[in-house]
Design a protein around this motif. Structure first.
Motif, PDB file in Angstrom:
ATOM      1  N   ASP A  96       0.830  -1.205   0.000  1.00 50.39           N
ATOM      2  CA  ASP A  96       0.000   0.000   0.000  1.00 50.39           C
ATOM      3  C   ASP A  96       0.865   1.256   0.000  1.00 50.39           C
ATOM      4  OD1 ASP A  96       0.918   0.300   2.634  1.00 50.39           O
ATOM      5  OD2 ASP A  96      -0.888  -0.558   3.509  1.00 50.39           O
ATOM      6  N   TRP A  97       0.176   2.396  -0.018  1.00 52.22           N
ATOM      7  CA  TRP A  97       0.870   3.678  -0.147  1.00 52.22           C
ATOM      8  C   TRP A  97       1.773   3.961   1.045  1.00 52.22           C
ATOM      9  CZ3 TRP A  97       2.379   6.979  -3.582  1.00 52.22           C
ATOM     10  CH2 TRP A  97       2.802   8.247  -3.178  1.00 52.22           C
ATOM     11  N   SER A 129      -1.853  -2.034  -3.909  1.00 49.95           N
ATOM     12  CA  SER A 129      -3.003  -1.558  -3.121  1.00 49.95           C
ATOM     13  C   SER A 129      -3.068  -0.038  -3.087  1.00 49.95           C
ATOM     14  CB  SER A 129      -2.923  -2.123  -1.686  1.00 49.95           C
ATOM     15  OG  SER A 129      -2.973  -3.523  -1.700  1.00 49.95           O
ATOM     16  N   PHE A 130      -2.714   0.607  -4.177  1.00 49.27           N
ATOM     17  CA  PHE A 130      -2.825   2.064  -4.268  1.00 49.27           C
ATOM     18  C   PHE A 130      -4.249   2.405  -4.703  1.00 49.27           C
ATOM     19  CE2 PHE A 130       1.874   3.407  -5.023  1.00 49.27           C
ATOM     20  CZ  PHE A 130       2.224   2.711  -3.879  1.00 49.27           C
ATOM     21  N   LEU A 131      -4.895   3.312  -3.993  1.00 50.58           N
ATOM     22  CA  LEU A 131      -6.301   3.599  -4.238  1.00 50.58           C
ATOM     23  C   LEU A 131      -6.543   4.271  -5.583  1.00 50.58           C
ATOM     24  CD1 LEU A 131      -7.423   4.804  -0.687  1.00 50.58           C
ATOM     25  CD2 LEU A 131      -7.753   2.558  -1.736  1.00 50.58           C
ATOM     26  N   ASP A 132      -5.648   5.169  -5.984  1.00 49.39           N
ATOM     27  CA  ASP A 132      -5.912   5.950  -7.188  1.00 49.39           C
ATOM     28  C   ASP A 132      -4.917   5.670  -8.319  1.00 49.39           C
ATOM     29  OD1 ASP A 132      -3.816   6.994  -5.815  1.00 49.39           O
ATOM     30  OD2 ASP A 132      -4.378   9.100  -6.078  1.00 49.39           O
TER      31      ASP A 132
END
Length: 506
Positions: A96-97, A129-132
């Motif tokens: 993730d970020w 797992s990066f949202l954007d």
């Protein structure tokens, strides 16, 4: 063979065990645009090898002069090893970020090997797992040193690596390269002795090295000595920095920033960025009950170069008030606009070469004394000295067109900047592909909660977007006074008066 300028060498001399002049460029790619939808590490390695000849710094190392008689030289690295400089790593799951920011900060903080070319490139996979950002994205972190390249020129490295279309533009073998022999020690000693004899001031090099360009505050102090600005209240970021870096970022729409700018007639995009960063700093310090009452904070911004290149003074810096004393965001933006219109950049006053050099030498000596006091005293003792500013804010140039690496489209571009004792917060601002990215860098001891600072940055921007929405619904919006009203008490001051506890920002 070419010699480092005094300005560039100053970054080397100012490096310490806990603070260095590393600059890291962050690129994140959508590899779905690449052939077969994937980019291999070997492809990137071969791609870079074909382009090394375009930038000599990739294969040049430092050659020091014995006895420190002169500034170092750039010479070809006869033992250049591309695979030493290009590394391949992956984030553990979930990828993730937050994991990415921690890994990037650790890489950035590590000192470069001064016996090799001053750069490292990391291919980072596992960004799942990066949202954007698209699933399967990968990143390139390119780390170099300000002694090798100026901040204003780092975009040249990005342009060197990329194409403006997904199709590769060069697929042939790399150009042959043969290293030139480095000069002998006796030749360097002789050259240094001659130059020192021709310029007596160079004999005082040990003092100049220690004092010169404690980046970026020394040049700013030269300007301070000329303008004599009012004393500034210290904050947590005006302290000794640790070697542990933290980094965060927030992305915004170019069009939304344009709408924010239009809230105040005559404001520029730069004014809007300063207002958003000022609002974030206000929120963060208020969250920690540390917002100075009735005093606005300020930033240092690059203001170009000294008018006479022969002075070797390097880039100049100017003050910009963030007007954090203003709780009203519109008043803050109007105040930033007014200060820019009322105070033309000091560089335009065109100091003569000798005057600039003398001011720089005096500022460097002053900065050395100030930095030594910072290093010797910690905690509350540091607060007794007025800081040169509270943060730096630097625009990192970005390519105007979309960029591709081996067919993968560049979807995110930002930077991690150096910080130093007394200036422990740096904002990097990039504009690429319709996005404005603001990325704060600090150290873990001064900013133990970078996610909280990122939230403050987001909430500051959202506050302005809320005002934009109101203006759209009601065209006849209230007019913003061009004169700055009396500062309102900070939220922390009100809580102190009422006895209430801390609240979360935003």
């Amino acid at each position: 063979m070419r010699q480092l300028s005094g300005h560039d060498a100053g970054y080397l001399y100012a490096d310490t065990a806990h603070s260095n002049a590393n600059v890291s460029l962050l690129h994140i790619y959508d590899q779905s645009t690449a052939p077969a939808g994937v980019v291999r590490f070997k492809q990137i390695l071969a791609h870079l090898e074909r382009r090394l000849h375009r930038a000599p710094l990739f294969r040049q190392r430092l050659q020091r002069v014995p006895l420190g008689l002169d500034h170092p030289y750039w010479v070809d690295d006869e033992n250049f090893d591309l695979e030493y400089h290009v590394r391949h790593i992956a984030l553990p799951k979930p990828g993730d970020w937050r994991q990415f920011c921690i890994q990037a900060s650790r890489i950035h903080a590590r000192a470069l090997d001064l016996d090799r070319p001053l750069w490292e490139l990391y291919v980072i996979e596992g960004l799942d797992s990066f949202l954007d950002l698209p699933v399967g994205s990968f990143a390139l972190l390119l780390k170099t040193h300000l002694a090798a390249i100026e901040l204003g020129a780092v975009s040249a490295l990005t342009s060197l690596l990329h194409d403006t279309c997904a199709a590769a533009t060069d697929t042939g073998p790399p150009e042959p390269w043969f290293a030139d022999a480095a000069p002998g020690r006796l030749a360097l000693v002789a050259r240094g002795a001659v130059q020192s004899a021709a310029a007596p001031l160079r004999l005082a090099r040990p003092l100049w090295r220690a004092a010169s360009h404690v980046a970026p505050a020394a040049a700013a102090l030269a300007r301070e000595m000329l303008l004599r600005p009012e004393n500034l209240p210290p904050t947590r970021f005006n302290s000794v920095v640790s070697p542990h870096r933290v980094f965060e970022t927030r992305r915004f729409s170019d069009a939304e920033f344009e709408a924010v700018r239009q809230l105040v007639p005559g404001a520029t995009l730069d004014d809007a960025m300063l207002a958003v960063c000022g609002g974030a700093l206000r929120r963060y310090l208020d969250h920690h009950d540390e917002l100075p009452d009735g005093h606005g904070l300020s930033a240092l911004l690059p203001a170009g170069h000294a008018p006479d290149a022969a002075t070797d003074a390097g880039p100049t810096w100017r003050h910009a008030g963030l007007h954090t004393e203003q709780a009203d965001p519109l008043v803050r933006l109007a105040s930033i606009r007014d200060q820019r219109q009322a105070a033309p950049d000091v560089v335009a006053q065109a100091l003569g070469g000798r005057e600039w050099r003398e001011a720089g030498e005096q500022a460097s000596a002053a900065m050395l004394a100030w930095s030594r006091r910072l290093a010797q005293r910690a905690g509350a003792e540091l607060g007794r000295r007025a800081p040169p500013a509270h943060c730096t804010l630097t625009h990192i140039p970005a390519p105007a067109q979309p960029q591709y690496l081996c067919g993968a489209r560049l979807s995110y571009y930002s930077a991690i900047l150096p910080i130093s004792d007394g200036l422990g917060l740096a904002f990097a601002v990039t504009r690429y592909d319709g996005r404005v990215v603001i990325s704060p860098t600090s150290c873990r001891e001064l900013m133990p909660d970078p996610e909280q600072f990122a939230l403050c940055l987001r909430d500051s921007f959202q506050e302005y977007l809320g005002l934009v929405a109101k203006v759209v619904k009601r065209p006849r919006a209230r007019r913003i006074a061009t004169t700055t009203p009396t500062p309102t008490p900070s939220a922390s001051a009100k809580r102190g008066a009422s006895g209430r506890g801390r609240r979360a920002a935003g």
